[in-house]
Scaffold this motif. Structure first.
Motif, PDB file in Angstrom:
ATOM      1  N   ILE A  17      45.873   1.962  54.708  1.00 38.18           N
ATOM      2  CA  ILE A  17      44.622   1.608  55.398  1.00 38.18           C
ATOM      3  C   ILE A  17      43.512   2.557  54.969  1.00 38.18           C
ATOM      4  O   ILE A  17      42.381   2.140  54.698  1.00 38.18           O
ATOM      5  CB  ILE A  17      44.804   1.606  56.933  1.00 38.18           C
ATOM      6  N   PHE A  18      43.829   3.844  54.888  1.00 41.14           N
ATOM      7  CA  PHE A  18      42.834   4.819  54.438  1.00 41.14           C
ATOM      8  C   PHE A  18      42.405   4.544  52.994  1.00 41.14           C
ATOM      9  O   PHE A  18      41.227   4.639  52.663  1.00 41.14           O
ATOM     10  CB  PHE A  18      43.369   6.251  54.581  1.00 41.14           C
ATOM     11  N   LYS A  19      43.368   4.207  52.138  1.00 40.82           N
ATOM     12  CA  LYS A  19      43.025   3.887  50.745  1.00 40.82           C
ATOM     13  C   LYS A  19      42.162   2.632  50.668  1.00 40.82           C
ATOM     14  O   LYS A  19      41.230   2.569  49.860  1.00 40.82           O
ATOM     15  CB  LYS A  19      44.298   3.710  49.896  1.00 40.82           C
ATOM     16  N   LEU A  20      42.455   1.634  51.496  1.00 44.72           N
ATOM     17  CA  LEU A  20      41.642   0.418  51.532  1.00 44.72           C
ATOM     18  C   LEU A  20      40.209   0.746  51.950  1.00 44.72           C
ATOM     19  O   LEU A  20      39.252   0.278  51.337  1.00 44.72           O
ATOM     20  CB  LEU A  20      42.263  -0.613  52.480  1.00 44.72           C
ATOM     21  N   GLY A  21      40.060   1.564  52.984  1.00 38.18           N
ATOM     22  CA  GLY A  21      38.730   1.979  53.416  1.00 38.18           C
ATOM     23  C   GLY A  21      37.989   2.731  52.341  1.00 38.18           C
ATOM     24  O   GLY A  21      36.787   2.539  52.127  1.00 38.18           O
ATOM     25  N   HIS A  22      38.706   3.594  51.631  1.00 38.80           N
ATOM     26  CA  HIS A  22      38.094   4.350  50.536  1.00 38.80           C
ATOM     27  C   HIS A  22      37.612   3.405  49.435  1.00 38.80           C
ATOM     28  O   HIS A  22      36.524   3.589  48.871  1.00 38.80           O
ATOM     29  CB  HIS A  22      39.097   5.355  49.975  1.00 38.80           C
ATOM     30  N   SER A  23      38.408   2.402  49.153  1.00 38.95           N
ATOM     31  CA  SER A  23      38.037   1.468  48.079  1.00 38.95           C
ATOM     32  C   SER A  23      36.844   0.591  48.444  1.00 38.95           C
ATOM     33  O   SER A  23      36.254  -0.042  47.575  1.00 38.95           O
ATOM     34  CB  SER A  23      39.231   0.583  47.710  1.00 38.95           C
ATOM     35  N   MET A  24      36.478   0.550  49.709  1.00 37.00           N
ATOM     36  CA  MET A  24      35.333  -0.254  50.143  1.00 37.00           C
ATOM     37  C   MET A  24      34.004   0.479  49.994  1.00 37.00           C
ATOM     38  O   MET A  24      32.966  -0.017  50.429  1.00 37.00           O
ATOM     39  CB  MET A  24      35.517  -0.700  51.594  1.00 37.00           C
ATOM     40  N   THR A  25      34.025   1.651  49.386  1.00 36.05           N
ATOM     41  CA  THR A  25      32.786   2.375  49.116  1.00 36.05           C
ATOM     42  C   THR A  25      32.095   1.723  47.933  1.00 36.05           C
ATOM     43  O   THR A  25      32.714   1.454  46.909  1.00 36.05           O
ATOM     44  CB  THR A  25      33.081   3.848  48.782  1.00 36.05           C
ATOM     45  N   HIS A 125      27.985   3.203  51.822  1.00 35.44           N
ATOM     46  CA  HIS A 125      27.837   4.175  50.736  1.00 35.44           C
ATOM     47  C   HIS A 125      28.694   5.419  50.944  1.00 35.44           C
ATOM     48  O   HIS A 125      28.926   6.165  49.991  1.00 35.44           O
ATOM     49  CB  HIS A 125      26.373   4.594  50.579  1.00 35.44           C
ATOM     50  N   ILE A 126      29.119   5.651  52.172  1.00 40.47           N
ATOM     51  CA  ILE A 126      29.902   6.870  52.434  1.00 40.47           C
ATOM     52  C   ILE A 126      31.278   6.573  53.037  1.00 40.47           C
ATOM     53  O   ILE A 126      31.870   7.435  53.682  1.00 40.47           O
ATOM     54  CB  ILE A 126      29.110   7.863  53.320  1.00 40.47           C
ATOM     55  N   ASN A 127      31.811   5.390  52.803  1.00 43.47           N
ATOM     56  CA  ASN A 127      33.176   5.097  53.262  1.00 43.47           C
ATOM     57  C   ASN A 127      34.175   6.107  52.715  1.00 43.47           C
ATOM     58  O   ASN A 127      35.136   6.464  53.387  1.00 43.47           O
ATOM     59  CB  ASN A 127      33.605   3.689  52.851  1.00 43.47           C
ATOM     60  N   ASN A 128      33.934   6.568  51.484  1.00 46.08           N
ATOM     61  CA  ASN A 128      34.856   7.540  50.894  1.00 46.08           C
ATOM     62  C   ASN A 128      34.837   8.874  51.637  1.00 46.08           C
ATOM     63  O   ASN A 128      35.733   9.694  51.452  1.00 46.08           O
ATOM     64  CB  ASN A 128      34.562   7.748  49.410  1.00 46.08           C
ATOM     65  N   GLN A 129      33.839   9.103  52.471  1.00 47.59           N
ATOM     66  CA  GLN A 129      33.798  10.320  53.270  1.00 47.59           C
ATOM     67  C   GLN A 129      34.594  10.174  54.567  1.00 47.59           C
ATOM     68  O   GLN A 129      34.990  11.159  55.166  1.00 47.59           O
ATOM     69  CB  GLN A 129      32.344  10.705  53.586  1.00 47.59           C
ATOM     70  N   PHE A 130      34.816   8.953  54.997  1.00 46.88           N
ATOM     71  CA  PHE A 130      35.602   8.688  56.207  1.00 46.88           C
ATOM     72  C   PHE A 130      37.057   8.361  55.880  1.00 46.88           C
ATOM     73  O   PHE A 130      37.942   8.605  56.692  1.00 46.88           O
ATOM     74  CB  PHE A 130      35.002   7.526  56.997  1.00 46.88           C
ATOM     75  N   PHE A 131      37.278   7.771  54.736  1.00 50.83           N
ATOM     76  CA  PHE A 131      38.618   7.337  54.342  1.00 50.83           C
ATOM     77  C   PHE A 131      39.018   8.042  53.054  1.00 50.83           C
ATOM     78  O   PHE A 131      38.714   7.584  51.962  1.00 50.83           O
ATOM     79  CB  PHE A 131      38.635   5.813  54.120  1.00 50.83           C
ATOM     80  N   ASN A 132      39.682   9.176  53.197  1.00 53.78           N
ATOM     81  CA  ASN A 132      40.149   9.923  52.036  1.00 53.78           C
ATOM     82  C   ASN A 132      41.418  10.682  52.410  1.00 53.78           C
ATOM     83  O   ASN A 132      41.887  10.608  53.548  1.00 53.78           O
ATOM     84  CB  ASN A 132      39.054  10.850  51.492  1.00 53.78           C
ATOM     85  N   THR A 133      41.971  11.389  51.479  1.00 48.26           N
ATOM     86  CA  THR A 133      43.241  12.084  51.716  1.00 48.26           C
ATOM     87  C   THR A 133      43.104  13.128  52.812  1.00 48.26           C
ATOM     88  O   THR A 133      43.993  13.270  53.662  1.00 48.26           O
ATOM     89  CB  THR A 133      43.734  12.738  50.413  1.00 48.26           C
ATOM     90  N   ASN A 134      42.002  13.842  52.831  1.00 47.91           N
ATOM     91  CA  ASN A 134      41.788  14.850  53.863  1.00 47.91           C
ATOM     92  C   ASN A 134      41.754  14.215  55.248  1.00 47.91           C
ATOM     93  O   ASN A 134      42.404  14.701  56.179  1.00 47.91           O
ATOM     94  CB  ASN A 134      40.491  15.619  53.595  1.00 47.91           C
ATOM     95  N   TYR A 136      43.007  11.401  56.122  1.00 45.94           N
ATOM     96  CA  TYR A 136      44.346  10.870  56.421  1.00 45.94           C
ATOM     97  C   TYR A 136      45.217  11.976  57.023  1.00 45.94           C
ATOM     98  O   TYR A 136      45.857  11.784  58.061  1.00 45.94           O
ATOM     99  CB  TYR A 136      44.994  10.307  55.158  1.00 45.94           C
ATOM    100  N   PHE A 137      45.232  13.139  56.375  1.00 44.73           N
ATOM    101  CA  PHE A 137      46.042  14.238  56.904  1.00 44.73           C
ATOM    102  C   PHE A 137      45.513  14.729  58.253  1.00 44.73           C
ATOM    103  O   PHE A 137      46.295  15.133  59.119  1.00 44.73           O
ATOM    104  CB  PHE A 137      46.146  15.383  55.899  1.00 44.73           C
ATOM    105  N   MET A 138      44.211  14.680  58.439  1.00 44.23           N
ATOM    106  CA  MET A 138      43.652  15.028  59.747  1.00 44.23           C
ATOM    107  C   MET A 138      44.123  14.026  60.810  1.00 44.23           C
ATOM    108  O   MET A 138      44.424  14.407  61.946  1.00 44.23           O
ATOM    109  CB  MET A 138      42.121  15.060  59.693  1.00 44.23           C
ATOM    110  N   PHE A 139      44.175  12.768  60.449  1.00 41.59           N
ATOM    111  CA  PHE A 139      44.638  11.711  61.349  1.00 41.59           C
ATOM    112  C   PHE A 139      46.094  11.958  61.756  1.00 41.59           C
ATOM    113  O   PHE A 139      46.437  11.912  62.945  1.00 41.59           O
ATOM    114  CB  PHE A 139      44.489  10.358  60.636  1.00 41.59           C
ATOM    115  N   VAL A 140      46.932  12.243  60.785  1.00 40.43           N
ATOM    116  CA  VAL A 140      48.347  12.512  61.062  1.00 40.43           C
ATOM    117  C   VAL A 140      48.483  13.780  61.910  1.00 40.43           C
ATOM    118  O   VAL A 140      49.241  13.817  62.885  1.00 40.43           O
ATOM    119  CB  VAL A 140      49.147  12.631  59.751  1.00 40.43           C
TER     120      VAL A 140
END
Length: 160
Positions: A17-25, A125-134, A136-140
């Motif tokens: 889901i995070f990768k999908l959000g990132h790809s929507m940038t 324009h900033i989806n990659n700032q909300f959906f990224n590896t960092n 994701y780890f913060m979410f977990v």
């Protein structure tokens, strides 16, 4: 074993889901159209947060943790949240400057009003700032923090 597998599957789904959000940038310098479809991902992520908390309970339920261990885990998770937010702020500022440079290359000058408008709120324009590896780890880490705090509260209630 089944609960560990379910936790692994949930973590994988959340990552996707995070990768999908990132790809929507949208690509820097390109028009974005109307709206941000990645906002719709917040609902499944909220559901996945609840699922992860329940699964942490299932996986770690049969293990006995000392209060000190739970407190240390909570402090580590809180520290991770603070460092993660700080890192995201730095990355956000860096990305905004990058967008400004792309704009300058295209148009010869920087329109800071425009740059600030496309990097504010939940812009595509900033989806990659909300959906990224960092994040994701913060979410977990946040789901683990909620689990550990619930365990601390239950332990305190038992002692009363």
């Amino acid at each position: 074993m089944k609960s560990k597998l379910q936790l692994f599957v949930s973590l994988t789904i959340t990552f996707l889901i995070f990768k999908l959000g990132h790809s929507m940038t949208t690509t820097p310098g390109r028009p974005s159209g109307n709206g941000n479809p990645a906002i719709l991902l917040f609902l499944p992520l909220f559901i996945m947060l609840i699922v992860l908390i329940v699964q942490w309970c299932k996986v770690l339920d049969h293990k006995k943790f000392h209060m000190r261990t739970l407190i240390i885990l909570s402090v580590i998770c809180i520290a991770h949240q603070v460092m993660g937010v700080y890192y995201q702020i730095i990355r956000y500022r860096s990305y905004r400057d990058y967008l400004a440079e792309v704009y300058k290359q295209q148009f010869g000058e920087i329109d800071w009003h425009y740059i600030h408008s496309i990097t504010a709120g939940l812009s595509i324009h900033i989806n990659n700032q909300f959906f990224n590896t960092n994040t994701y780890f913060m979410f977990v880490s946040f789901s683990l923090l909620i689990w550990s705090l619930s365990q601390i509260i239950m332990e305190i209630q038992k002692r009363r």
